[in-house]
Design a protein around this motif. Structure first.
Motif, PDB file in Angstrom:
ATOM      1  N   THR A   1      -1.747   1.584  -5.855  1.00 24.83           N
ATOM      2  CA  THR A   1      -2.583   0.385  -5.792  1.00 24.83           C
ATOM      3  C   THR A   1      -3.164   0.092  -4.406  1.00 24.83           C
ATOM      4  N   THR A   2      -2.850   0.915  -3.421  1.00 29.09           N
ATOM      5  CA  THR A   2      -3.359   0.708  -2.062  1.00 29.09           C
ATOM      6  C   THR A   2      -3.705   2.051  -1.422  1.00 29.09           C
ATOM      7  N   MET A   3      -4.309   1.979  -0.253  1.00 28.26           N
ATOM      8  CA  MET A   3      -4.657   3.162   0.528  1.00 28.26           C
ATOM      9  C   MET A   3      -3.843   3.179   1.821  1.00 28.26           C
ATOM     10  N   PRO A   4      -3.627   4.356   2.414  1.00 19.91           N
ATOM     11  CA  PRO A   4      -2.928   4.407   3.705  1.00 19.91           C
ATOM     12  C   PRO A   4      -3.573   3.482   4.727  1.00 19.91           C
ATOM     13  N   GLY A   5      -2.735   2.735   5.424  1.00 19.00           N
ATOM     14  CA  GLY A   5      -3.237   1.790   6.416  1.00 19.00           C
ATOM     15  C   GLY A   5      -3.564   0.423   5.877  1.00 19.00           C
ATOM     16  N   ASP A   6      -3.523   0.233   4.567  1.00 16.07           N
ATOM     17  CA  ASP A   6      -3.789  -1.082   3.983  1.00 16.07           C
ATOM     18  C   ASP A   6      -2.711  -2.091   4.371  1.00 16.07           C
ATOM     19  N   ARG A   7      -3.085  -3.371   4.302  1.00 10.09           N
ATOM     20  CA  ARG A   7      -2.156  -4.461   4.564  1.00 10.09           C
ATOM     21  C   ARG A   7      -1.632  -4.999   3.236  1.00 10.09           C
ATOM     22  N   VAL A   8      -0.313  -4.992   3.082  1.00 10.29           N
ATOM     23  CA  VAL A   8       0.342  -5.395   1.839  1.00 10.29           C
ATOM     24  C   VAL A   8       1.184  -6.638   2.097  1.00 10.29           C
ATOM     25  N   LEU A   9       1.098  -7.605   1.186  1.00 10.54           N
ATOM     26  CA  LEU A   9       1.921  -8.809   1.234  1.00 10.54           C
ATOM     27  C   LEU A   9       2.817  -8.848   0.011  1.00 10.54           C
ATOM     28  N   ASP A  10       4.108  -9.085   0.232  1.00  2.78           N
ATOM     29  CA  ASP A  10       5.055  -9.348  -0.853  1.00  2.78           C
ATOM     30  C   ASP A  10       5.556 -10.770  -0.664  1.00  2.78           C
ATOM     31  N   CYS A  11       5.165 -11.671  -1.572  1.00  2.00           N
ATOM     32  CA  CYS A  11       5.526 -13.085  -1.391  1.00  2.00           C
ATOM     33  C   CYS A  11       6.880 -13.431  -2.003  1.00  2.00           C
ATOM     34  N   PHE A  12       7.551 -12.484  -2.638  1.00  2.00           N
ATOM     35  CA  PHE A  12       8.928 -12.656  -3.116  1.00  2.00           C
ATOM     36  C   PHE A  12       9.713 -11.426  -2.668  1.00  2.00           C
ATOM     37  N   CYS A  13       9.969 -11.333  -1.377  1.00  2.00           N
ATOM     38  CA  CYS A  13      10.428 -10.092  -0.757  1.00  2.00           C
ATOM     39  C   CYS A  13      11.815  -9.655  -1.222  1.00  2.00           C
ATOM     40  N   GLY A  14      12.706 -10.597  -1.484  1.00  2.00           N
ATOM     41  CA  GLY A  14      14.038 -10.243  -1.972  1.00  2.00           C
ATOM     42  C   GLY A  14      14.757  -9.274  -1.060  1.00  2.00           C
ATOM     43  N   SER A  15      15.214  -8.166  -1.611  1.00  2.00           N
ATOM     44  CA  SER A  15      15.976  -7.187  -0.825  1.00  2.00           C
ATOM     45  C   SER A  15      15.083  -6.237  -0.042  1.00  2.00           C
ATOM     46  N   GLY A  16      13.759  -6.365  -0.184  1.00  2.00           N
ATOM     47  CA  GLY A  16      12.842  -5.579   0.643  1.00  2.00           C
ATOM     48  C   GLY A  16      12.420  -4.234   0.083  1.00  2.00           C
ATOM     49  N   SER A  17      12.583  -4.004  -1.214  1.00  2.00           N
ATOM     50  CA  SER A  17      12.241  -2.690  -1.776  1.00  2.00           C
ATOM     51  C   SER A  17      10.757  -2.360  -1.619  1.00  2.00           C
ATOM     52  N   ILE A  18       9.880  -3.350  -1.806  1.00  2.00           N
ATOM     53  CA  ILE A  18       8.451  -3.093  -1.650  1.00  2.00           C
ATOM     54  C   ILE A  18       8.117  -2.850  -0.184  1.00  2.00           C
ATOM     55  N   GLY A  19       8.790  -3.557   0.707  1.00  2.00           N
ATOM     56  CA  GLY A  19       8.595  -3.312   2.134  1.00  2.00           C
ATOM     57  C   GLY A  19       9.019  -1.918   2.540  1.00  2.00           C
ATOM     58  N   VAL A  20      10.154  -1.467   2.053  1.00  2.00           N
ATOM     59  CA  VAL A  20      10.616  -0.101   2.319  1.00  2.00           C
ATOM     60  C   VAL A  20       9.590   0.902   1.807  1.00  2.00           C
ATOM     61  N   ALA A  21       9.095   0.661   0.583  1.00  2.00           N
ATOM     62  CA  ALA A  21       8.089   1.556   0.007  1.00  2.00           C
ATOM     63  C   ALA A  21       6.819   1.580   0.848  1.00  2.00           C
ATOM     64  N   ALA A  22       6.388   0.410   1.329  1.00  2.00           N
ATOM     65  CA  ALA A  22       5.181   0.332   2.145  1.00  2.00           C
ATOM     66  C   ALA A  22       5.340   1.125   3.441  1.00  2.00           C
ATOM     67  N   ILE A  23       6.483   1.000   4.079  1.00  2.00           N
ATOM     68  CA  ILE A  23       6.739   1.745   5.316  1.00  2.00           C
ATOM     69  C   ILE A  23       6.705   3.242   5.051  1.00  2.00           C
ATOM     70  N   ARG A  24       7.360   3.662   3.994  1.00  2.00           N
ATOM     71  CA  ARG A  24       7.421   5.088   3.676  1.00  2.00           C
ATOM     72  C   ARG A  24       6.050   5.653   3.330  1.00  2.00           C
ATOM     73  N   ARG A  25       5.153   4.810   2.824  1.00  2.00           N
ATOM     74  CA  ARG A  25       3.836   5.273   2.409  1.00  2.00           C
ATOM     75  C   ARG A  25       2.733   4.935   3.402  1.00  2.00           C
ATOM     76  N   GLY A  26       3.112   4.496   4.592  1.00  2.00           N
ATOM     77  CA  GLY A  26       2.136   4.300   5.654  1.00  2.00           C
ATOM     78  C   GLY A  26       1.243   3.094   5.500  1.00  2.00           C
ATOM     79  N   ARG A  27       1.776   2.016   4.900  1.00  2.00           N
ATOM     80  CA  ARG A  27       1.041   0.767   4.791  1.00  2.00           C
ATOM     81  C   ARG A  27       1.638  -0.275   5.722  1.00  2.00           C
ATOM     82  N   HIS A  28       0.818  -1.231   6.154  1.00  2.00           N
ATOM     83  CA  HIS A  28       1.311  -2.367   6.928  1.00  2.00           C
ATOM     84  C   HIS A  28       1.825  -3.416   5.950  1.00  2.00           C
ATOM     85  N   PHE A  29       2.855  -4.160   6.357  1.00  2.00           N
ATOM     86  CA  PHE A  29       3.550  -4.999   5.390  1.00  2.00           C
ATOM     87  C   PHE A  29       3.980  -6.328   5.982  1.00  2.00           C
ATOM     88  N   ILE A  30       3.773  -7.388   5.196  1.00  2.00           N
ATOM     89  CA  ILE A  30       4.329  -8.702   5.490  1.00  2.00           C
ATOM     90  C   ILE A  30       5.118  -9.145   4.256  1.00  2.00           C
TER      91      ILE A  30
END
Length: 209
Positions: A154-183
């Motif tokens: 759903t995104t491209m490398p370097g895209d900015r991703v927001l997770d507004c219900f971050c919880g344990s951070g699984s989406i953040g971990v995925a974003a880091i591994r896939r080269g996306r910026h994350f909040i």
């Protein structure tokens, strides 16, 4: 290296501080109204309906596309999406009123990033094969392999991703591994620290590759 940060607070209040379309995508897994015992939230259907009314307009405002994993029983509570993708597990990942739950909907709002760039079509199904690894400190962590597929789909490398219900951070971990910026935004300070630890570890692992 991917930039990332975590905010501890109410997601609606935090998003109201953000500019229009300041993210390429919101990718998030809100509560499912199934009675999960969260630290800072009562997981009821009434509270979920109120939550959707608050966060959906803000999510659609701050991002070019919004991707939500709502749980099968809640998908009709949300505004009509542009499309519905699916992640599936043939063995089942829970039970329902009609047997084993073998799939989960993914609500998609906005344009497919690949079609938008004339890069061809991609599947709208992820078949999960890995077993969810236990994340100590959170009652319902999402599988990182599925979240990596979702971020990449759903995104491209370097895209900015927001997770507004971050919880344990699984989406953040995925974003880091896939080269996306994350909040990430999370109401519970304990979960913020849990997510921070996982994301620091993911960033360190990526730096070694």
């Amino acid at each position: 290296m991917s930039y990332w940060d975590l905010y501890c607070g109410d997601c609606v209040e935090e998003m109201r501080k953000m500019e229009d379309k300041s993210f390429d995508a919101v990718i998030t897994d809100p509560p499912w109204a199934n009675g999960t015992e969260y630290k800072e939230y009562t997981d009821s259907r009434e509270n979920l309906i109120e939550l959707i009314a608050g966060f959906m307009p803000e999510a659609l405002r701050v991002a070019g596309r919004v991707i939500i994993t709502p749980g099968v029983g809640n998908m009709w509570l949300y505004p009509e999406p542009t499309w519905v993708m699916c992640w599936a597990n043939q063995a089942g990942v829970g039970s329902s009123k009609w047997g084993f739950t073998c799939w989960q909907p993914i609500l998609c709002y906005g344009k497919d990033p690949f079609l938008q760039r004339q890069m061809g079509r991609r599947p709208d199904l992820y078949m999960q094969h890995q077993v969810i690894k236990k994340v100590v400190g959170h009652p319902c962590p999402k599988p990182t392999d599925a979240m990596e597929w979702l971020v990449e789909r759903t995104t491209m490398p370097g895209d900015r991703v927001l997770d507004c219900f971050c919880g344990s951070g699984s989406i953040g971990v995925a974003a880091i591994r896939r080269g996306r910026h994350f909040i990430g935004i999370e109401k519970s300070a304990d979960y913020v620290e849990l997510a921070r630890g996982r994301m620091v570890e993911a960033q360190q692992q990526e730096a070694l590759l």
